[in-house]
Motif scaffolding. Structure first.
Motif, mmCIF file in Angstrom:
data_model
loop_
_atom_site.group_PDB
_atom_site.id
_atom_site.type_symbol
_atom_site.label_atom_id
_atom_site.label_comp_id
_atom_site.label_asym_id
_atom_site.label_seq_id
_atom_site.Cartn_x
_atom_site.Cartn_y
_atom_site.Cartn_z
ATOM 1 N N VAL A 187 0.841 -1.202 0.000
ATOM 2 C CA VAL A 187 0.000 0.000 0.000
ATOM 3 C C VAL A 187 0.872 1.248 0.000
ATOM 4 O O VAL A 187 0.655 2.191 -0.770
ATOM 5 C CB VAL A 187 -0.953 -0.003 1.210
ATOM 6 N N GLN A 188 1.897 1.251 0.846
ATOM 7 C CA GLN A 188 2.775 2.417 0.933
ATOM 8 C C GLN A 188 3.474 2.672 -0.400
ATOM 9 O O GLN A 188 3.541 3.811 -0.884
ATOM 10 C CB GLN A 188 3.788 2.193 2.050
ATOM 11 N N THR A 189 3.991 1.621 -1.007
ATOM 12 C CA THR A 189 4.701 1.758 -2.281
ATOM 13 C C THR A 189 3.758 2.191 -3.395
ATOM 14 O O THR A 189 4.114 3.033 -4.239
ATOM 15 C CB THR A 189 5.377 0.427 -2.647
ATOM 16 N N PHE A 190 2.561 1.624 -3.396
ATOM 17 C CA PHE A 190 1.581 1.940 -4.432
ATOM 18 C C PHE A 190 1.268 3.434 -4.450
ATOM 19 O O PHE A 190 1.268 4.070 -5.513
ATOM 20 C CB PHE A 190 0.304 1.138 -4.202
ATOM 21 N N PHE A 191 1.014 4.010 -3.297
ATOM 22 C CA PHE A 191 0.602 5.408 -3.277
ATOM 23 C C PHE A 191 1.749 6.360 -3.579
ATOM 24 O O PHE A 191 1.532 7.430 -4.159
ATOM 25 C CB PHE A 191 -0.095 5.751 -1.965
ATOM 26 N N LEU A 192 2.969 5.993 -3.229
ATOM 27 C CA LEU A 192 4.098 6.815 -3.678
ATOM 28 C C LEU A 192 4.165 6.837 -5.194
ATOM 29 O O LEU A 192 4.483 7.869 -5.811
ATOM 30 C CB LEU A 192 5.401 6.284 -3.080
ATOM 31 N N GLY A 193 3.822 5.716 -5.827
ATOM 32 C CA GLY A 193 3.771 5.676 -7.279
ATOM 33 C C GLY A 193 2.656 6.537 -7.846
ATOM 34 O O GLY A 193 2.816 7.184 -8.898
ATOM 35 N N VAL A 194 1.509 6.570 -7.173
ATOM 36 C CA VAL A 194 0.401 7.431 -7.607
ATOM 37 C C VAL A 194 0.823 8.898 -7.539
ATOM 38 O O VAL A 194 0.553 9.687 -8.463
ATOM 39 C CB VAL A 194 -0.852 7.182 -6.745
ATOM 40 N N LEU A 195 1.481 9.275 -6.450
ATOM 41 C CA LEU A 195 1.973 10.655 -6.351
ATOM 42 C C LEU A 195 2.882 10.990 -7.527
ATOM 43 O O LEU A 195 2.741 12.050 -8.162
ATOM 44 C CB LEU A 195 2.739 10.856 -5.039
ATOM 45 N N ARG A 196 3.818 10.083 -7.823
ATOM 46 C CA ARG A 196 4.756 10.349 -8.920
ATOM 47 C C ARG A 196 4.034 10.478 -10.251
ATOM 48 O O ARG A 196 4.399 11.320 -11.084
ATOM 49 C CB ARG A 196 5.815 9.241 -8.992
ATOM 50 N N HIS A 247 1.947 10.114 10.857
ATOM 51 C CA HIS A 247 2.979 11.122 10.671
ATOM 52 C C HIS A 247 4.155 10.589 9.855
ATOM 53 O O HIS A 247 4.711 11.308 9.013
ATOM 54 C CB HIS A 247 3.446 11.647 12.029
ATOM 55 N N GLU A 248 4.532 9.340 10.052
ATOM 56 C CA GLU A 248 5.630 8.787 9.257
ATOM 57 C C GLU A 248 5.218 8.614 7.802
ATOM 58 O O GLU A 248 6.038 8.783 6.886
ATOM 59 C CB GLU A 248 6.106 7.459 9.849
ATOM 60 N N ILE A 249 3.945 8.268 7.563
ATOM 61 C CA ILE A 249 3.451 8.173 6.184
ATOM 62 C C ILE A 249 3.636 9.504 5.474
ATOM 63 O O ILE A 249 4.146 9.576 4.345
ATOM 64 C CB ILE A 249 1.974 7.760 6.169
ATOM 65 N N PHE A 250 3.226 10.594 6.136
ATOM 66 C CA PHE A 250 3.281 11.887 5.465
ATOM 67 C C PHE A 250 4.695 12.449 5.399
ATOM 68 O O PHE A 250 4.988 13.275 4.534
ATOM 69 C CB PHE A 250 2.293 12.852 6.114
ATOM 70 N N ARG A 251 5.583 11.983 6.260
ATOM 71 C CA ARG A 251 6.992 12.330 6.070
ATOM 72 C C ARG A 251 7.531 11.701 4.785
ATOM 73 O O ARG A 251 8.280 12.331 4.032
ATOM 74 C CB ARG A 251 7.828 11.885 7.280
ATOM 75 N N ASP A 252 7.138 10.459 4.515
ATOM 76 C CA ASP A 252 7.517 9.823 3.253
ATOM 77 C C ASP A 252 6.959 10.595 2.073
ATOM 78 O O ASP A 252 7.644 10.807 1.065
ATOM 79 C CB ASP A 252 6.998 8.377 3.213
ATOM 80 N N TRP A 253 5.711 10.996 2.184
ATOM 81 C CA TRP A 253 5.088 11.746 1.086
ATOM 82 C C TRP A 253 5.784 13.093 0.887
ATOM 83 O O TRP A 253 5.981 13.532 -0.247
ATOM 84 C CB TRP A 253 3.597 11.959 1.381
ATOM 85 N N ARG A 254 6.145 13.745 1.967
ATOM 86 C CA ARG A 254 6.828 15.044 1.862
ATOM 87 C C ARG A 254 8.153 14.875 1.138
ATOM 88 O O ARG A 254 8.512 15.698 0.280
ATOM 89 C CB ARG A 254 7.028 15.639 3.263
#
Length: 549
Positions: A187-196, A247-254
Motif C-alpha cells: 500500500v505504501q509503495t503503491f501510493f508513492l507511485g500514484v503521487l509520482r 505522521h511517518e506516512i506523510f513524512r515519506d510523502w513530503r
C-alpha cells in the motif's frame, strides 16, 4: 503563475467539484473540458489555485471518492488528454492545480480488492485491506463495534470462494469503500507511485482525503464515541482517527513531493482537535497545510470567533506553518445557510424538507458576506468552495428520489447528507440548466430561483456577492493581508471584533445594533454603511468593513 516557493502560505485556493461545475457534453454531469472552458472565471475572481475533487475511474457510489483506478480519468469526466489540457490552461492563466487523492480506501471494484475477494484468508491480497475474522462461535459477529461515518456498521462479511460465510472487511464509509491497511508495504509503495504519476504530469499538489484515518489503533479495539463527537472524528481516544502512525506516512510523502521542487504541496483533510494537536500535522517535514475545521465550525459569535482565530494563529505559528481558513466545501452545509442556523445540524446530517431547522435566507446571506470578508482579511491561506462567490444557499428541497449521497440511503433517510451543497452551478440566467451545460440535464435538480444567482446576472451588478468576492480578493493581494501580523483592537461592544493587518483595519459587527466605524478610508464593506444622526459613519449589524489608514 507566481514563481514563489511558498505560494501556498498566502494562497486563495478555489475548490472545483467536477460533477457540478460545468458540463461540456450535455449529459448533465460536469466534466474536465467544462472546467477548462470556465477556468478564466476563477482567474478573474482572483484565486491563486484550483483544487479538483476526484475525477478518477470510479463506479461513483460516493461521487468519485470510491476510486477504482488512481491513474486514469473516468470517462464520465473525460480522459487524460482532457486533464492535460485543463492543467496547461490553468498554468497559462496563472492558476496552480491541486488534485484530490483518496488513500484511506479504494472502491470495491479496484483490482486489488477484487483479487482479495478471490483469495484466501491470510493471503497477501487480503493483507492490503483490513480483513478480520468475526467474533462468536461461527464468526457471525463483526470484529468490533465500529460504526460507518455514513451510518450502520463499519464491517461487511464476505462469501468465500467455497460459498461459506467468511471474513469481514472494514469500511469506515460505504460498503463499496474498503479501507486499506497502511501497515502493508504494498500500500505504501503503491501510493508513492500514484503521487509520482500526477507530479510527472505537472500538478502542483495534493489534497489528501480523510488524511487522519489511514492508520488504525493496533488490535482494532471496540470504541463508543461521545454523543457530541463529529462523525469524522475529533476525540483523541478514537482508535480509527488521528493515530500517531500517520505522521511517518506523510513524512515519506513530503520527501516524495520535495523531489519535484519546493513549490509542490500536500494539504490534509484532517478532522483533528484540539488545534495544537492538528498543528503537529504541518511540522516542517510533514504536510504543508491542513484544513482548519475548528474555524469552519465556529458559530457566528464574536467571542468564539476571536478565540478560534487566536488559537489557530498560535498553534500553526508554533510550527512555522500558516493557518488556513475555510467556510464551505462539498461535505458541509453551505455557510450562506449554516450561519443562519443556531445551532446548525451536526456535521453530515444535512438539511431537507423534513428537517427541524428553517434558515432565514436574508440573514444567512448577510452573515455569509460578512463572514467571508472577515475571513479573507486573516493572515494565511483561504479556501473557497465553488458557488459561494455567488451567494448560493444550501438546496433543502431536493426530492428524495434525486439524492445520491450514500449517507441518505444508509441512514434510511434520517440524514439528508451532502447533496444540498453539490447542486450544479448557475452560469447564465434563463439558459438551459442555467448555463451549467448545453441542455436541460442536471444530475441534481437546480432550483428555479437560482437564475437570480447566475454569474452573468451578478457580473456587472454593483454590490453583488460576486463583485464583493472579486473586490475582496483584489484588495487582499494589493495590501498583502495574508502576509501581515494580526493585532486585535479592543471593542466596547461585546458583539464586535476589530483587528489590524498591516495598514488595514477590519471591523466585524456580529450583533444587531449599528456601531461606530473606526477611523480610516473605507476600502470595502459587506453591506452599505449608514450615517448616524451625528454625521458619523456606522457599521450595521452582520456587517464587516475594511478601512485603510
Amino acid at each position: 503563475m507566481s514563481p514563489s516557493h511558498d505560494w501556498w502560505r498566502t494562497a486563495v485556493i478555489y475548490q472545483v467539484y467536477p460533477r457540478s461545475f460545468s458540463d461540456s457534453t450535455g449529459d448533465g454531469v460536469g466534466d474536465l473540458d467544462g472546467i477548462t472552458a470556465r477556468l478564466e472565471a476563477i482567474a478573474e475572481l482572483g484565486a491563486d489555485a484550483v483544487w479538483l475533487s476526484p475525477f478518477y475511474v470510479s463506479p461513483q457510489r460516493d461521487a468519485g471518492y470510491d476510486v477504482a483506478d488512481y491513474t486514469d480519468v473516468d470517462p464520465l469526466f473525460g480522459d487524460l488528454a482532457g486533464f492535460d489540457r485543463l492543467l496547461a490552461r490553468a498554468h497559462e492563466l496563472g492558476l496552480r492545480v491541486v488534485v484530490d487523492i483518496v488513500p484511506n480506501h479504494s472502491s470495491s471494484e479496484h483490482p486489488w480488492f477484487q483479487a482479495a475477494l478471490k483469495a484466501a484468508p491470510g493471503s497477501p491480497e487480503r493483507a492490503r485491506y483490513l480483513f478480520r475474522d468475526g467474533r462468536g462461535a461461527s464468526g457471525d459477529v463483526p470484529p468490533n463495534n465500529w460504526q460507518s461515518v455514513f451510518g450502520g456498521p463499519a464491517w461487511t462479511r464476505v462469501t468465500e470462494a467455497d460459498g461459506r460465510p467468511g471474513q469481514w472487511y472494514l469500511h469506515l464509509f460505504d460498503t463499496s469503500q474498503p479501507d486499506f491497511d497502511w501497515t502493508n508495504g504494498d500500500v505504501q509503495t503503491f501510493f508513492l507511485g500514484v503521487l509520482r504519476f500526477w507530479l510527472d504530469r505537472g500538478i502542483d499538489g495534493f489534497r489528501i482525503d480523510v488524511a487522519h484515518g489511514l492508520v488504525k489503533a493496533a488490535g482494532l479495539p471496540d470504541y463508543t464515541p461521545p454523543a457530541d463527537e463529529a462523525s469524522m472524528g475529533g476525540d483523541d481516544t478514537a482508535p480509527m482517527w488521528g493515530q500517531p502512525g500517520v505522521h511517518e506516512i506523510f513524512r515519506d510523502w513530503r520527501r516524495q513531493v520535495a523531489e519535484y521542487g519546493p513549490d509542490r504541496v500536500l494539504i490534509g483533510e484532517a478532522w483533528v482537535r484540539p488545534l495544537d494537536k492538528l498543528a503537529e500535522w504541518v511540522r516542517p517535514d510533514e504536510l504543508h497545510q491542513t484544513f482548519n475545521f475548528s474555524y469552519l465550525e465556529t458559530p457566528w459569535e464574536a467571542a468564539a470567533l476571536r478565540d478560534v482565530v487566536t488559537q489557530s494563529l498560535a498553534a500553526f505559528g508554533s510550527v512555522g506553518a500558516p493557518s488556513t481558513w475555510v467556510l464551505s466545501n462539498h461535505d458541509v452545509i453551505r455557510h450562506r445557510t449554516r450561519l443562519a442556523l443556531t445551532p446548525p445540524p451536526p456535521q453530515g446530517e444535512g438539511l431537507g424538507p423534513r428537517s427541524p431547522w428553517h434558515p432565514d435566507g436574508v440573514v444567512g446571506l448577510r452573515r455569509a458576506r460578512a463572514a467571508t470578508l472577515f475571513m479573507l482579511a486573516l493572515p494565511g491561506s483561504a479556501y473557497l468552495y465553488q458557488g459561494e462567490e455567488l451567494g448560493l444557499p444550501e438546496v433543502i428541497d431536493l426530492p428524495d428520489t434525486a439524492r445520491e449521497d450514500p449517507t441518505f440511503a444508509r441512514t434510511g433517510g434520517a440524514n439528508y447528507g451532502r447533496d444540498g451543497a453539490r447542486v450544479p452551478l448557475p452560469w447564465i440566467a434563463g439558459a438551459p440548466s442555467q448555463g451549467f451545460g448545453p441542455g436541460e440535464a442536471s444530475w441534481l435538480p437546480q432550483p428555479s430561483t437560482w437564475a437570480a444567482y447566475a454569474r452573468d446576472v451578478q457580473d456587472g451588478e454593483p454590490g453583488s456577492t460576486l463583485r464583493l468576492y472579486r473586490d475582496a480578493l483584489g484588495l487582499r493581494r494589493e495590501h498583502e493581508l495574508a502576509r501581515q501580523t494580526l493585532q486585535w483592537i479592543a471593542c466596547d461592544d461585546p458583539e464586535t471584533l476589530a483587528f489590524r493587518v498591516g495598514r488595514v483595519t477590519v471591523l466585524a459587527n456580529l450583533g444587531t445594533r449599528p456601531v461606530a466605524a473606526p477611523d480610516g478610508v473605507v476600502l470595502l464593506a459587506s453591506e452599505a454603511l449608514v450615517e448616524g444622526t451625528d454625521g458619523a459613519i456606522r457599521v450595521p449589524g452582520d456587517t464587516t468593513v475594511w478601512l485603510h489608514g
